[in-house]
Design an enzyme around this catalytic site. Structure first.
Site, PDB file in Angstrom:
ATOM      1  N   ASP A 231     -16.924 -33.919  -1.176  1.00  0.00           N
ATOM      2  CA  ASP A 231     -16.183 -32.705  -0.839  1.00  0.00           C
ATOM      3  C   ASP A 231     -16.087 -32.629   0.692  1.00  0.00           C
ATOM      4  O   ASP A 231     -16.773 -33.370   1.398  1.00  0.00           O
ATOM      5  CB  ASP A 231     -16.942 -31.507  -1.412  1.00  0.00           C
ATOM      6  CG  ASP A 231     -16.254 -30.188  -1.096  1.00  0.00           C
ATOM      7  OD1 ASP A 231     -15.011 -30.144  -1.163  1.00  0.00           O
ATOM      8  OD2 ASP A 231     -16.947 -29.205  -0.777  1.00  0.00           O
ATOM      9  N   LYS A 232     -15.236 -31.751   1.194  1.00  0.00           N
ATOM     10  CA  LYS A 232     -15.100 -31.611   2.644  1.00  0.00           C
ATOM     11  C   LYS A 232     -15.854 -30.381   3.156  1.00  0.00           C
ATOM     12  O   LYS A 232     -16.819 -30.490   3.900  1.00  0.00           O
ATOM     13  CB  LYS A 232     -13.625 -31.499   3.039  1.00  0.00           C
ATOM     14  CG  LYS A 232     -13.403 -31.332   4.541  1.00  0.00           C
ATOM     15  CD  LYS A 232     -11.948 -31.073   4.872  1.00  0.00           C
ATOM     16  CE  LYS A 232     -11.509 -29.685   4.492  1.00  0.00           C
ATOM     17  NZ  LYS A 232     -12.105 -28.640   5.374  1.00  0.00           N
TER      18      LYS A 232
ATOM     19  N   LYS B  59       3.389 -19.236  16.200  1.00  0.00           N
ATOM     20  CA  LYS B  59       2.542 -20.429  16.301  1.00  0.00           C
ATOM     21  C   LYS B  59       2.658 -21.188  14.988  1.00  0.00           C
ATOM     22  O   LYS B  59       2.908 -20.610  13.927  1.00  0.00           O
ATOM     23  CB  LYS B  59       1.085 -20.054  16.577  1.00  0.00           C
ATOM     24  CG  LYS B  59       0.390 -19.348  15.435  1.00  0.00           C
ATOM     25  CD  LYS B  59      -1.044 -19.016  15.771  1.00  0.00           C
ATOM     26  CE  LYS B  59      -1.724 -18.300  14.592  1.00  0.00           C
ATOM     27  NZ  LYS B  59      -3.036 -17.772  14.929  1.00  0.00           N
TER      28      LYS B  59
ATOM     29  N   ARG C   4      -7.404 -29.673  15.150  1.00  0.00           N
ATOM     30  CA  ARG C   4      -6.285 -29.017  14.476  1.00  0.00           C
ATOM     31  C   ARG C   4      -5.386 -28.419  15.557  1.00  0.00           C
ATOM     32  O   ARG C   4      -5.808 -27.527  16.283  1.00  0.00           O
ATOM     33  CB  ARG C   4      -6.781 -27.896  13.562  1.00  0.00           C
ATOM     34  CG  ARG C   4      -7.768 -28.352  12.510  1.00  0.00           C
ATOM     35  CD  ARG C   4      -8.006 -27.223  11.537  1.00  0.00           C
ATOM     36  NE  ARG C   4      -9.140 -27.503  10.676  1.00  0.00           N
ATOM     37  CZ  ARG C   4      -9.481 -26.751   9.653  1.00  0.00           C
ATOM     38  NH1 ARG C   4      -8.781 -25.676   9.372  1.00  0.00           N
ATOM     39  NH2 ARG C   4     -10.515 -27.053   8.901  1.00  0.00           N
TER      40      ARG C   4
ATOM     41  N   GLY D  32     -10.238 -29.086  -1.892  1.00  0.00           N
ATOM     42  CA  GLY D  32      -9.236 -28.091  -2.287  1.00  0.00           C
ATOM     43  C   GLY D  32      -8.469 -27.554  -1.102  1.00  0.00           C
ATOM     44  O   GLY D  32      -7.582 -26.710  -1.261  1.00  0.00           O
TER      45      GLY D  32
END
Length: 1105
Positions: free
Chosen positions: A449-450, A626, A655, A736
């Site tokens: 999972d992350k 943005k 990011r 997810g």
């Protein structure tokens, strides 16, 4: 008039309810909307394939792809679904339901209890279940038959205890171990089921355990409390009339979700009034779709009756955590009908690959046993009652299959588990399933999972880029000084005339550029500051004074909170916000008041968000926006640095958001507002018209800056992933979260190395698109794959074999927007397609299915509870501990068990060979060579401790195993326990058994009892020397075990006068004969071992020399 409850007619029609006519079409359409999460029907894929033939039939691509032909999957495990368990809950097929607020007794069907149960057995099924799982093993069943045969006089060879005591000991060890694990599981479940909540009743608020909550109860849930059941959101204490949910335990998404209460109940003066109104919720049948919901809320006692539609925005699913305020909800689903429970598979007993391999070897040994028995009878020419002779020989040579093998391996697993728990370098590690530690040594695919596993889910602002200059963490004080200088100059200048000003195109100072960028970041978001009492200042006073120590930021995305916290650190603080206004505090403690005119929220399609605000002091109207660089590049004015700098920041794993603005005159805004309102009132193509109006503003915007935010990785994630890669383990990330977020994390964690390309699998919806995209992907080499859950579902539906073949060749795979059931499906497909062992790592409730489906499940104890760690086979506190768990403990466990199992088999084959030689010399008589205590003592007190001490052996130090993960790669081929090594040990056993027996027959002088004394003593000494030959790293306990066993044998000779001539063993003749036989049986093997290490050393010996 009492309105009848809705019910379902014989053909599924809704009747006796006025709202049913509106809801019925949506409910009928429901299965299609669920299809993304439901397991695909086998025939459906092929039917859909033929339907999609038109899409794929006219393709001219040169690479053919065939639709997959599904094999019927044989799986006896129950799947999480509705029908199977609803039968035992009083219903047949799952049905829609009517739930009256605060009246659980008014129900039209029976509902399951709200209990969480992770146990494999209950009180009644425990003993039968454990015994069945044990006798599924071939050799356990074989020994049961063997022990039972001793009740027949013609077949009895010795005392009953020689067969029943070892079998009873094996079963007792297993039953005790399983009982301890079941009790632990029961205690953990009881802890969760005993959590206390507040229930609204006519007598006021009462405390109730989670397990006693029923459908229809009105439950209060406090901030940071777990939602105990699936509920409809009725009221909140928040002034803005909404609340935020943390859902990462359910769907793996980091963004908080905004939830809205039912408008009718939110308007009530107090929560107690919910019991005074006559109202009910009509809800769809329970299903596994966590992203959609259909239902209606009806209040009957108003005039006219009020009816509101309910959607996913009005739900509070079990397992989520309330992030703001106190909420009241009515319980809709409980127990097995919970969305979170339906998205997890039932716990299953995992049988390790190592155990299956040992089971296979015992079947080979049984074949050898039958062959030897038949040969013995055949050499007697099948004389007399030959069938009884076959059975007697089967019993006589039963030592070929060692009953102690199962005991030794099970005890070894307990030692491995104890060693893992006691390792100070991986503190807090818990072994919840002590049956599969060897699995850790042979993992080929790691699925992780992350959120919360690789990352901490804590965003940190890292970079502000203005085109000509960039500010990092070490230069944020410069940004702060620029902001301070701007507001210091403004306070010294006379106030400007109110109204819009036309700025001349002069070169702005750096301070004003930085100020514009920071101000845009401080305004363009959906963050709300909330004030809480801190023990000194109460909430109302803190909100009035904008008290810094009491302020908490709430938002749907942690990225936005990081941006607003950063603007606060450099001088511009968001101190207040509601639906229509926003307040900023400047470095000089002035309050800037801004009116919010419009907000355009972020969507996955638009990939941007915007806001239009009016400055109350100047009257200026500004449109801030943005978004992702891919969409903002076409919106901002031409520049020559945006694309390059976005790429540079993305490669660092940040990011990236592009921030822009556009000043509007009053006339421009009024014109836009008129068109925007008209578009929102449109009946046809509303969303398209609204988007078109907004896009009319999104032209020639002024580019202000780029922001870089990093999701903080867990400690040492990068070196751990590199270690796993070097060990030959392929890592797949199943999350997810959004595609962009997942890709950034993959780069940041170096899951995708710098010199690897990334192929982003575009969104496909049908067979034709999947065909083209798979062909495009096939042409790429050595590139990581990034794919969304929706595209994955389409590919698996039509081209399962081709997709899995290509994906397994990738160095890394990232699956984003994955549902919990999809994660488990991917694990299952990897197991079926590759036949390799999989390990799943996760920290959330949405990872439980994946963890339970994998061959080896590892749970990380996260901030949001222990649901994953409780369901896992192994529980760790940090992802970095996984490296040591696999490289050191997994490797050692597998190698030790392989050595132990083969040595136990060798020990049994030696004595069986001696029995075969003895019987053949004495005219093939079915007479035992050793009887009574000798045969039991041989495999227990005389050789048990030295043989079992092999569980402490290791070929290299743990530091070397971590430094050279390539050593782990050797284990993936299964060489420590293979048919080749098994055959070598069989040959060694035959050689040593024959040497000892023939030596004893040649050297004995007169009495038969001398043969027993010479051969048995030589056998014991040979076993002790063979253990010494096998050991690679001596431990002090090994030395103790060797000396203790020898001492036990010498001491017991005094009591064995029934079998051994005590006076003979004290003679010099006995000693030299035993020495010669032992030397001949062991010396050649020592010479061979030396030559092998000299001329063909194994890889680990090169590191230790």
């Amino acid at each position: 008039m009492v309105r009848p409850c809705p019910s379902v007619g014989p053909r599924g029609r809704l009747r006796a309810w006025p709202g049913a006519r509106d809801l019925a079409p949506a409910l009928r359409a429901r299965p299609a909307r669920c299809r993304r999460l439901l397991p695909l029907p086998r025939g459906g894929a092929e039917a859909a394939g033929s339907a999609g033939g038109a899409a794929g039939g006219d393709m001219t691509d040169s690479i053919p792809l065939q639709p997959v032909r599904h094999k019927k999957r044989v799986d006896s495990r129950p799947r999480a679904g509705c029908c199977e368990w609803l039968r035992c809950c009083g219903g047949g097929e799952p049905r829609p339901r009517t739930v009256w607020l605060g009246h659980p007794e008014k129900r039209d069907q029976r509902y399951p209890r709200n209990v969480i149960n992770n146990q494999k057995y209950n009180f009644f099924t425990f003993l039968p279940g454990v015994l069945f799982s044990q006798f599924r093993y071939f050799f356990n069943f074989y020994f049961l038959l063997l022990a039972c045969s001793q009740f027949v006089p013609e077949m009895r060879l010795g005392a009953l205890y020689t067969y029943w005591v070892p079998l009873g000991f094996v079963l007792a060890v297993t039953i005790i171990r399983e009982a301890v694990e079941e009790i632990r599981c029961y205690v953990r479940d009881k802890e969760v089921n005993s959590q206390v909540y507040s229930r609204l009743t006519s007598r006021g608020t009462v405390k109730v355990k989670s397990s006693n909550i029923q459908v229809g109860d009105l439950i209060l849930v406090e901030k940071n409390q777990r939602v105990p059941a699936d509920m409809i959101f009725l009221r909140t204490s928040e002034k803005n009339g909404s609340c935020f949910l943390r859902t990462d335990q359910l769907d793996g998404e980091t963004d908080w979700k905004l939830r809205l209460p039912v408008a009718c109940t939110q308007r009530l003066p107090t929560a107690a009034d919910l019991l005074q109104i006559r109202s009910y919720v009509y809800a769809e049948e329970p299903n596994i779709d966590i992203h959609n919901f259909l239902g209606t809320f009806t209040r009957e006692d108003s005039d006219p009756p009020i009816s509101e539609s309910l959607s996913i925005e009005n739900t509070l699913w079990a397992g989520t955590v309330i992030a703001s305020g106190t909420v009241v909800g009515v319980v809709l689903y409980t127990g097995r009908e919970l969305r979170s429970v339906m998205n997890t598979s039932d716990p299953r007993s995992k049988i390790g690959l190592f155990d299956l391999e040992v089971n296979c070897l015992t079947k080979i040994l049984f074949g050898a046993l039958v062959v030897v028995s038949l040969v013995m009878v055949a050499l007697q020419h099948f004389a007399g009652r030959w069938y009884l002779q076959i059975i007697r020989f089967l019993l006589l040579f039963s030592n070929i299959i060692p009953i102690s093998l199962r005991v030794n391996l099970d005890m070894g697993k307990i030692v491995y588990s104890w060693v893992i728990r006691r390792d100070s370098k991986i503190p807090g590690t818990v072994v919840r399933s002590s049956t599969i530690p060897e699995q850790l040594g042979r993992i080929s695919y790691l699925l992780t999972d992350k959120t919360g596993t690789l990352t901490q889910n804590e965003m940190v602002f890292k970079r502000l880029h203005l085109g000509t200059v960039a500010y990092g963490l070490d230069s944020m004080d410069e940004v702060q000084s620029h902001i301070f200088s701007v507001y210091t100059q403004q306070s010294q200048e006379p106030p400007t005339q109110k109204g819009p000003t036309v700025t001349t195109k002069v070169r702005r100072t750096m301070s004003s550029r930085v100020h514009e960028a920071v101000k845009a970041i401080a305004l363009c978001h959906n963050v709300t500051p909330v004030y809480e009492s801190n023990g000194v200042t109460d909430q109302a006073e803190a909100e009035k004074r904008f008290e810094d120590s009491c302020r908490v930021y709430q938002a749907s995305s942690p990225d936005e909170v990081a941006l607003v916290q950063w603007t606060e650190s450099v001088g511009l603080t968001l101190v207040g916000r509601d639906q229509s206004a926003m307040q900023l505090r400047t470095p000089g403690d002035q309050i800037l008041n801004l009116t919010i005119l419009q907000v355009f929220p972020f969507t996955y399609e638009s990939k941007r968000m915007g806001i239009i605000v009016r400055d109350e002091s100047t009257g200026e109207i500004t449109f801030y926006m943005k978004g992702a660089d891919v969409v903002m590049a076409g919106i901002v004015q031409y520049n020559d640095w945006l694309e390059e700098e976005c790429g540079n920041m993305a490669r660092e794993g940040l990011r990236v958001l592009v921030v822009a603005k556009k000043s509007l005159t009053e006339e421009q805004y009024q014109d836009f507002e008129a068109r925007y309102v008209q578009a929102k009132l449109s009946v046809h193509d509303r969303s398209l018209k609204v988007a078109t109006v907004i896009e009319s503003l999104e032209m020639e915007m002024e580019l202000l800056c780029l922001t870089g935010v990093e999701d903080q990785l867990q400690a040492d994630v990068r070196p751990t992933l590199e270690t796993l890669r070097n060990a030959g383990i392929k890592v797949w990330m199943l999350t997810g979260d959004k595609l962009e977020t997942a890709t950034c994390t993959a780069k940041n964690a170096h899951l995708v190395t710098r010199n690897q390309d990334i192929h982003v699998f575009r969104l496909v919806t049908n067979r034709g698109e999947a065909h083209l995209e798979l062909n495009a992907f096939r042409r790429k080499h050595d590139c990581a794959l990034v794919i969304s859950g929706d595209s994955l579902e389409v590919c698996l539906k039509y081209y399962e074999y081709e997709f899995m073949e290509l994906a397994c060749q990738c160095p890394a795979v990232v699956c984003c927007r994955c549902a919990p059931t999809q994660k488990a499906q991917i694990v299952r497909l990897l197991q079926e397609r590759t036949g390799k062992l999989t390990c799943a790592v996760g920290d959330g409730g949405n990872d439980v299915s994946m963890i339970q489906e994998s061959d080896c499940g590892v749970g990380v104890e996260g901030k949001e509870g222990k649901q994953a760690s409780l369901a896992a086979d192994f529980s760790i506190t940090q992802f970095k501990h996984l490296g040591r768990l696999l490289m050191v403990h997994g490797r050692n466990s597998y190698k030790r068990s392989a050595a132990l199992s083969q040595f136990v088999i060798h020990r049994s084959l030696c004595i069986s060979t001696m029995q075969a030689v003895f019987s053949s010399v004495f005219y093939f008589a079915s007479v035992p060579l050793y009887q009574g205590f000798l045969i039991i003592g041989y495999s227990t007190i005389y050789t048990m401790f030295p043989v079992f001490s092999l569980v402490l052996d290791k070929d290299v130090k743990s530091e070397v195993a971590m430094l050279y993960p390539e050593l782990y790669k050797d284990l993936l081929k299964g060489r420590p326990l293979s048919y080749k090594t098994f055959l070598i040990w069989v040959l060694i056993s035959i050689y040593q058994g024959s040497t000892i027996m023939y030596g004893a027959l040649l050297l004995f002088e007169s009495e038969f009892v001398h043969i027993v004394a010479i051969s048995f003593t030589s056998l014991i000494l040979t076993e002790l020397l063979m253990v010494a030959l096998t050991i690679q790293t001596w431990h002090w306990l090994m030395t103790v075990a060797e000396l203790l066993s020898l001492a036990c044998y010498i001491a017991s000779l005094v009591f064995l006068h029934e079998f051994i001539d005590v006076y003979f063993i004290a003679t010099l003749s006995f000693l030299w004969k035993v020495s010669v036989i032992t030397l001949v049986s062991c010396l050649p093997l020592y010479v061979l071992k030396y030559l092998r290490r000299r001329f063909s050393p194994p890889s680990y010996s090169k590191l230790t020399s």
